[in-house]
Design a protein around this motif. Structure first.
Motif, PDB file in Angstrom:
ATOM      1  N   CYS A 201     -70.769  98.576 -35.494  1.00  0.00           N
ATOM      2  CA  CYS A 201     -70.776  99.612 -33.952  1.00  0.00           C
ATOM      3  C   CYS A 201     -71.565 100.240 -34.877  1.00  0.00           C
ATOM      4  O   CYS A 201     -72.012 101.280 -33.615  1.00  0.00           O
TER       5      CYS A 201
ATOM      6  N   ASP B 140     -60.229 107.217 -29.783  1.00  0.00           N
ATOM      7  CA  ASP B 140     -61.917 107.738 -30.211  1.00  0.00           C
ATOM      8  C   ASP B 140     -61.850 108.989 -29.899  1.00  0.00           C
ATOM      9  O   ASP B 140     -62.392 110.245 -30.762  1.00  0.00           O
TER      10      ASP B 140
ATOM     11  N   THR C 233     -66.240 102.378 -30.390  1.00  0.00           N
ATOM     12  CA  THR C 233     -65.025 101.940 -30.736  1.00  0.00           C
ATOM     13  C   THR C 233     -65.298 100.444 -30.511  1.00  0.00           C
ATOM     14  O   THR C 233     -64.927  99.538 -31.018  1.00  0.00           O
ATOM     15  N   ASP C 234     -65.466 100.015 -29.367  1.00  0.00           N
ATOM     16  CA  ASP C 234     -65.389  99.223 -28.121  1.00  0.00           C
ATOM     17  C   ASP C 234     -66.878  98.275 -28.373  1.00  0.00           C
ATOM     18  O   ASP C 234     -67.361  98.801 -27.029  1.00  0.00           O
TER      19      ASP C 234
ATOM     20  N   ARG D  42     -60.503  98.588 -33.856  1.00  0.00           N
ATOM     21  CA  ARG D  42     -60.724 100.446 -33.530  1.00  0.00           C
ATOM     22  C   ARG D  42     -60.095 100.983 -33.780  1.00  0.00           C
ATOM     23  O   ARG D  42     -60.227 102.140 -34.374  1.00  0.00           O
TER      24      ARG D  42
END
Length: 407
Positions: free
Chosen positions: A48, A355, A365-366, A374
């Motif tokens: 990420c 988030d 975090t996708d 996540r």
């Protein structure tokens, strides 16, 4: 004299320090970062980080920090990192001197300080750091302070609840700001009393105002001998303080803030997927969130009464979120449950909302990790908005400007 805004980020996670600092000024340059999750084959947090900041695998290192020669880390002017609250005690090892417990990540920071001696350090930890361990209150934090003293730094600390300064989560964390005693900033602070620094003129007081004190509690580290501190020292550290040359000053910080305040409603989504809704059977959640006083039986057969108070069900969306944990979204007492903005039905927070509770952009975090991870990453993260505010003050320090208006 201005300094280059170069950063080394340890225990980088998904980049919380970097997000906050770059929001304060795009000129911050991360010259080296490390992220390693020893318990996982998939290194999703590191991936990420790289997906947002580029895949510079020579600069962003996915290796066990304990195996890295700290002398190979590039020079930098700001060292940052969020490290866990562990047992920082040391033991004598004969001819080798002293040694900290294996696997305790503070000693990796210690090694970087010893090898690279950066002018400035900004660290984050849980609020209980100041009081641990329970059997010798303040010992662990004293070891950290004595380490900084040994390497020629002065240190400020402050426990900050993000919601006290208008942000969307009630999250209390200890922040540590250290600066080398040969910096221009140290010279600008010379002659100021610990009371002045804690009340108004210090890094934290100028960034996060608090009520002024008439006096502070004072003490002294006995020496730079970490073994002596580990074996005998304790001190009642309060939620703000200052250390220089072993002298300690501390006081309870009472926030002063009159600006805008964000609440959970402000970051909630519309048109949320049905999979996040609890459905009709709410009995399990009502039990988890409710007050309890019930008889239970231990493994050894001993009977005892277990008690706990209630948690709001659902969570108020007109207040900041509670502290988000790594277990967020699982079926447990600490998970947030909210009334959906469109339907009024009860549901979990979405990963995008998680988030944003930590101040990351929506969807941060996708990046290919599971939804469960996540939430885990956000439970481990820091509030990037708090770092942003600190970054604005660091901008002044690195430009050689005063951090209070009439300095």
């Amino acid at each position: 004299m201005s300094l280059d805004k170069t950063i080394c980020e340890l225990f980088a996670g998904v980049g919380g320090f970097r997000v906050g600092l770059e929001r304060a000024d795009a000129g911050w340059q991360t010259v080296w970062a490390n992220q390693w999750e020893p318990s996982r084959k998939r290194q999703d947090a590191f991936e990420c980080y790289c997906s947002h900041f580029g895949g510079h695998k020579d600069i962003y290192v996915n290796e066990d920090i304990g195996k890295i020669d700290k002398g190979t880390i590039p020079d930098h002017n700001l060292l940052v990192g969020g490290f866990p609250c562990q047992d920082y005690s040391v033991a004598a090892t004969g001819a080798k001197g002293i040694e900290g417990k294996k696997g305790v990540l503070w000693w990796q920071i210690y090694d970087v300080l010893e090898q690279k001696h950066p002018p400035f350090v900004l660290l984050e930890n849980v609020d209980r750091l100041l009081k641990s361990p329970a059997s010798q209150r303040g010992r662990d934090f004293a070891i950290i302070l004595a380490s900084f003293w040994k390497f020629g730094y002065s240190v400020e600390w402050r426990v900050i609840n993000a919601a006290d300064y208008g942000f969307v989560q009630r999250r209390r964390r200890t922040f540590i700001f250290a600066y080398r005693n040969d910096t221009d900033f140290d010279r600008s602070q010379a002659g100021k009393s610990p009371l002045d620094i804690i009340n108004r003129d210090g890094f934290f007081a100028s960034t996060f105002p608090a009520e002024a004190h008439d006096s502070v509690d004072e003490g002294r580290l006995p020496s730079q001998d970490l073994l002596e501190i580990s074996e005998r020292f304790s001190f009642p550290f309060e939620t703000s303080g200052f250390m220089t040359e072993g002298h300690l000053a501390t006081a309870k910080a009472v926030p002063v803030y009159h600006g805008p305040r964000k609440v959970l409603r402000d970051i909630m989504d519309h048109d949320v997927d049905e999979k996040y809704f609890l459905g009709e059977n709410l009995a399990q959640w009502e039990y988890l969130k409710g007050a309890k006083h019930e008889e239970r039986t231990a493994k050894n057969g001993h009977k005892y009464f277990y008690s706990e108070g209630p948690i709001a069900f659902p969570d108020s969306i007109d207040k900041p979120a509670r502290t988000m944990l790594t277990s967020e979204s699982s079926v447990n007492r600490s998970t947030h449950v909210v009334a959906d903005l469109d339907t009024g039905k009860y549901r979990l927070l979405t990963p995008d909302e998680a988030d944003q509770i930590q101040g990351f952009p929506k969807g941060w975090t996708d990046t290919g990790m599971s939804e469960r991870f996540r939430y885990f990453c956000m439970g481990n993260a820091l509030v990037t908005d708090v770092v942003w505010k600190m970054g604005l003050t660091l901008n002044k320090i690195f430009a050689g400007q005063p951090i209070t208006e009439d300095n």
